[in-house]
Design a protein around this motif. Structure first.
Motif, mmCIF file in Angstrom:
data_model
loop_
_atom_site.group_PDB
_atom_site.id
_atom_site.type_symbol
_atom_site.label_atom_id
_atom_site.label_comp_id
_atom_site.label_asym_id
_atom_site.label_seq_id
_atom_site.Cartn_x
_atom_site.Cartn_y
_atom_site.Cartn_z
ATOM 1 N N ALA A 46 47.407 50.906 24.713
ATOM 2 C CA ALA A 46 48.805 51.037 24.299
ATOM 3 C C ALA A 46 49.749 50.931 25.490
ATOM 4 O O ALA A 46 50.896 50.501 25.353
ATOM 5 N N ASN A 47 49.266 51.333 26.668
ATOM 6 C CA ASN A 47 50.083 51.286 27.879
ATOM 7 C C ASN A 47 49.607 50.209 28.845
ATOM 8 O O ASN A 47 49.855 50.305 30.055
ATOM 9 N N ASN A 48 48.937 49.186 28.316
ATOM 10 C CA ASN A 48 48.465 48.056 29.126
ATOM 11 C C ASN A 48 47.639 48.530 30.323
ATOM 12 O O ASN A 48 47.806 48.049 31.445
ATOM 13 N N ALA A 49 46.753 49.479 30.045
ATOM 14 C CA ALA A 49 45.859 49.999 31.077
ATOM 15 C C ALA A 49 44.416 49.880 30.586
ATOM 16 O O ALA A 49 43.764 50.890 30.274
ATOM 17 N N PRO A 50 43.883 48.644 30.488
ATOM 18 C CA PRO A 50 42.549 48.470 29.908
ATOM 19 C C PRO A 50 41.433 49.094 30.720
ATOM 20 O O PRO A 50 40.344 49.322 30.187
ATOM 21 N N GLY A 78 47.858 44.106 31.812
ATOM 22 C CA GLY A 78 47.157 45.065 32.653
ATOM 23 C C GLY A 78 45.807 44.599 33.160
ATOM 24 O O GLY A 78 45.188 45.282 33.965
ATOM 25 N N TYR A 79 45.328 43.454 32.700
ATOM 26 C CA TYR A 79 44.053 42.936 33.177
ATOM 27 C C TYR A 79 44.197 42.307 34.560
ATOM 28 O O TYR A 79 43.358 42.500 35.441
ATOM 29 N N MET A 80 45.260 41.550 34.740
ATOM 30 C CA MET A 80 45.475 40.832 35.988
ATOM 31 C C MET A 80 46.971 40.685 36.204
ATOM 32 O O MET A 80 47.722 40.417 35.256
ATOM 33 N N GLY A 81 47.410 40.874 37.451
ATOM 34 C CA GLY A 81 48.791 40.607 37.808
ATOM 35 C C GLY A 81 48.852 39.433 38.765
ATOM 36 O O GLY A 81 47.828 39.006 39.306
ATOM 37 N N TYR A 82 50.055 38.900 38.983
ATOM 38 C CA TYR A 82 50.165 37.773 39.898
ATOM 39 C C TYR A 82 51.566 37.665 40.477
ATOM 40 O O TYR A 82 52.542 38.175 39.923
ATOM 41 N N PHE A 163 46.124 39.500 41.374
ATOM 42 C CA PHE A 163 45.762 40.887 41.666
ATOM 43 C C PHE A 163 44.851 41.401 40.553
ATOM 44 O O PHE A 163 45.297 41.652 39.432
ATOM 45 N N GLY A 164 43.567 41.549 40.849
ATOM 46 C CA GLY A 164 42.607 41.976 39.849
ATOM 47 C C GLY A 164 42.514 43.478 39.735
ATOM 48 O O GLY A 164 42.915 44.226 40.639
ATOM 49 N N GLN A 172 35.867 41.688 33.903
ATOM 50 C CA GLN A 172 36.466 41.297 32.624
ATOM 51 C C GLN A 172 37.936 40.924 32.792
ATOM 52 O O GLN A 172 38.503 40.216 31.955
ATOM 53 N N ASP A 173 38.546 41.390 33.874
ATOM 54 C CA ASP A 173 39.947 41.072 34.130
ATOM 55 C C ASP A 173 40.153 39.577 34.312
ATOM 56 O O ASP A 173 41.053 38.978 33.729
ATOM 57 N N VAL A 174 39.293 38.945 35.110
ATOM 58 C CA VAL A 174 39.460 37.510 35.350
ATOM 59 C C VAL A 174 39.058 36.704 34.118
ATOM 60 O O VAL A 174 39.637 35.652 33.829
ATOM 61 N N ASP A 175 38.078 37.184 33.358
ATOM 62 C CA ASP A 175 37.717 36.503 32.114
ATOM 63 C C ASP A 175 38.902 36.474 31.155
ATOM 64 O O ASP A 175 39.192 35.448 30.523
ATOM 65 N N THR A 176 39.593 37.605 31.040
ATOM 66 C CA THR A 176 40.766 37.669 30.170
ATOM 67 C C THR A 176 41.877 36.770 30.692
ATOM 68 O O THR A 176 42.544 36.066 29.923
#
Length: 488
Positions: A46-50, A78-82, A163-164, A172-176
Motif C-alpha cells: 500500500a505504501n510502495n514498500a515491497p 518501490g521496486y526500483m528507482g532511477y 537504484f535497486g 525481484q526488483d530488477v525483474d519487475t
C-alpha cells in the motif's frame, strides 16, 4: 558527430578537482544512507514498500539526493528507482547499484548503522556493498551532467542510474523493472571488483529439509542470516541434564533451569544453550570463512548432545558445512572461464520438528541446475528428507573483447594507473539480468589491502578505503565518457 571530451589527461584533472571539492558532501550523503537499516522487511504494498520500510526509506533518501542535483527521477512502485540524464539518441547506457543490505548480525566492533571514519576507512553496513559504490556511480554521472550543462552539450546516448532495493534477496526488483521498461543497450554495475567482470557463475539455492523429528533433544536451532554467506554465528537450545560438556574453540555454553528466547519461554526443565562463532565470508568467495553452523553441529555430535534421530541428520549435513567445493554431493567441477564450483551452507532453521539447511551453489558451465538439484535430493533421501529449489540463474557471459568491455578496461587502466584483465566471478550481480552488461568495480583488493579491523562485505565491521572509493569515482567518470564514444 562523435562525442569528444578532449584529452584523457585534461578530463582526469577535472575529475580530480571535482572529487577533492565534493568528497565531504559525498561522505555526508553516504552517512545518511548508512544510517538506514535497509535489510529486507515485511512488504507494505500500500505504501510502495515491497521489500519493507528499510529499503523504501533508503530509496526515498537517494531519490531526494538525486532530485536535489536536478536529475529527472522515477520510481517503479518501490521496486526500483532511477535518475535520468537525457541524450540525443535513442540508445541508453545503464548504471545500476543497490540500496538494500544484508542484516548486520553479530560480531561488530563499530555501530553497523552509523558511518565511522577511521584511518582513511569508512565503516558501516553498506559502505562497500553497495551504498558507497552507488554514490560513486551516481556522482560520476553528476560530474557529466554539470560538465555538459556548462559546455552546452548533450551526450549522444541517454544515461539512467538505477537504484535497486532487493539485490541481496533475489533481485525481484530488477525483474519487475524490466517487465515495465526496456533494458539499457549496455549496463555496468558498481558492485564487484576492478578491472571488469565479463561473466558470472550460475547460481542455485536449495533448501534441504529433514523428516519430522519425533525423538529429539534440540528445542531451537538457528544459524546464519543470509543464504549467500558463510555464517558467523549459530545457536542451539537443547534439553540437557548433566555437567557442562568439555569446551571447544569458538563454542560457549550456559546451563539454565528456565529460559526465554525470542520465540518462546521454557520452564521446569534443565536446558543447555550452546553458541558457536565462525568467520563470515561471501558465498562467492568462501575462502577464509569458517562456518559457525558446522562448528556447532560437530560439537553437538562429538559431545553426544543429540538423539540418534538428530545425529543421522547432522551427520549427513556436516560434510556440506565443513567444505565449500561441493564434493559431499559429488558435484565438484571447474571450467576455463569460471574456475571451480562453490557450495556454501549458509542458513539453518528448526521449525515444527523439521531441520532446514540452505545451500548456495555457484557453478561453472561444466554442470547445470538440474544435475545439482538431483544430487541434493539424493543426499537427503537417505534420511527421508526433501529438497526444494529457492532461486536459480544460469551462468552469464559476454564477449571479453567487445567494444564496451574494452572501454571499461581502458578507463580502469588509464584512471588508476594499474593494469588488469577482464575476469569472471562467482558473485551474482544485477549484470546477469541484462542482455549486455558487466560488473565494474569498485573494489581493488590487490592495491588496497585492508587493516585487520576493517571487515568485508556481508561481514562484521564492513569497511572500505576512502582512497579506493575515490579511485572508483575517477574510473567511472572516465568510463562514462569512453562509452559515449561507442554505439553501445
Amino acid at each position: 558527430m562523435a562525442f569528444d571530451y578532449g584529452t584523457t589527461e585534461d578530463l582526469l584533472r577535472e575529475a580530480d578537482d571535482f572529487i577533492e571539492r565534493e568528497w565531504e558532501t559525498i561522505v555526508s550523503e553516504l552517512a545518511q544512507l548508512i544510517a538506514i537499516d535497509s535489510s529486507q522487511g515485511d512488504p507494505d504494498f500500500a505504501n510502495n514498500a515491497p521489500f519493507g520500510p528499510g529499503p523504501r526509506k533508503a530509496l526515498d533518501t537517494m531519490l531526494g539526493i538525486a532530485a536535489g542535483y536536478g536529475f529527472e527521477t522515477g520510481d517503479t512502485d518501490g521496486y526500483m528507482g532511477y535518475a535520468d540524464l537525457p541524450g540525443e539518441g535513442d540508445k541508453q547506457l545503464g548504471i545500476i547499484s543497490h540500496l538494500d543490505v544484508v542484516p548486520a548480525a553479530s560480531g561488530w566492533n563499530f555501530q553497523p548503522f552509523q558511518l565511522t571514519r577511521k584511518d582513511g576507512y569508512l565503516i558501516g553496513r553498506g559502505t562497500s556493498d553497495d551504498k558507497g559504490p552507488l554514490l560513486c556511480g551516481f556522482h560520476a554521472l553528476r560530474f557529466w551532467k554539470e560538465r555538459n550543462e556548462a559546455a552546452g552539450v548533450t551526450f549522444p546516448h541517454s544515461v539512467r542510474m538505477l537504484f535497486g532495493t532487493a539485490e541481496e534477496t533475489g533481485m525481484q526488483d530488477v525483474d519487475t523493472y524490466l517487465a515495465q521498461n526496456k533494458a539499457p543497450d549496455f549496463l555496468f554495475t558498481p558492485d564487484a571488483e576492478f578491472p571488469v567482470g565479463y561473466g558470472e557463475k550460475g547460481q542455485l539455492v536449495i533448501w534441504l529439509k529433514s523428516d519430522i523429528m519425533t525423538n529429539r533433544s534440540i528445542l531451537e536451532f538457528d544459524g546464519g542470516t543470509a543464504t549467500n554467506g558463510v555464517p558467523a554465528s549459530a545457536t542451539a537450545l537443547l534439553k540437557y541434564d548433566g555437567p557442562l560438556p568439555e569446551e571447544a574453540p569458538g563454542i560457549t555454553m550456559e546451563a539454565f533451569e528456565s529460559y526465554c528466547s525470542e520465540k518462546r519461554c521454557y520452564f521446569g526443565q534443565p536446558l543447555l544453550l550452546v553458541k558457536a562463532e565462525g568467520v563470515a565470508a561471501h558465498a562467492a568467495m568462501p575462502e577464509g570463512g569458517v562456518n559457525a553452523i558446522g562448528k556447532l553441529t560437530r560439537f553437538l555430535i562429538e559431545r553426544n548432545l543429540v538423539t540418534e534421530e538428530e545425529r543421522q541428520w547432522f551427520s549427513l549435513i556436516l560434510p556440506l558445512l565443513e567444505t565449500t567445493d561441493g564434493s559431499p554431493l559429488h558435484i565438484a567441477c571447474a571450467d576455463e572461464d569460471f574456475g571451480a564450483l562453490t557450495c556454501v551452507a549458509g542458513v539453518a532453521k528448526f521449525e515444527q520438528g523439521i531441520f532446514s539447511q540452505s545451500i548456495d551453489i555457484r557453478y561453472p558451465t561444466c554442470t547445470d541446475a538440474d544435475t545439482l538439484f538431483r544430487a541434493a535430493s539424493m543426499l537427503v533421501a537417505n534420511v527421508s528428507g526433501s529438497a526444494t529449489e529457492d532461486g536459480s540463474n544460469p551462468p552469464f557471459l559476454v564477449d571479453p573483447k567487445s567494444p564496451a568491455i574494452t572501454q571499461l578496461l581502458d578507463a580502469y587502466v588509464q584512471a588508476s594507473g594499474f593494469t588488469g584483465e577482464p575476469f569472471t566471478m562467482g558473485g551474482g550481480t544485477y549484470a546477469r539480468h541484462f542482455p549486455k552488461a558487466a560488473s565494474f568495480g569498485p573494489l581493488d583488493e590487490e592495491h588496497f589491502v585492508k587493516p585487520a579491523w576493517a571487515g568485508n562485505m556481508h561481514g562484521p565491521d564492513e569497511g572500505v578505503s576512502e582512497e579506493e572509493l575515490k579511485q572508483a569515482l575517477r574510473v567511472y567518470i572516465l568510463a562514462i565518457g569512453n562509452l559515449m564514444k561507442t554505439d553501445l
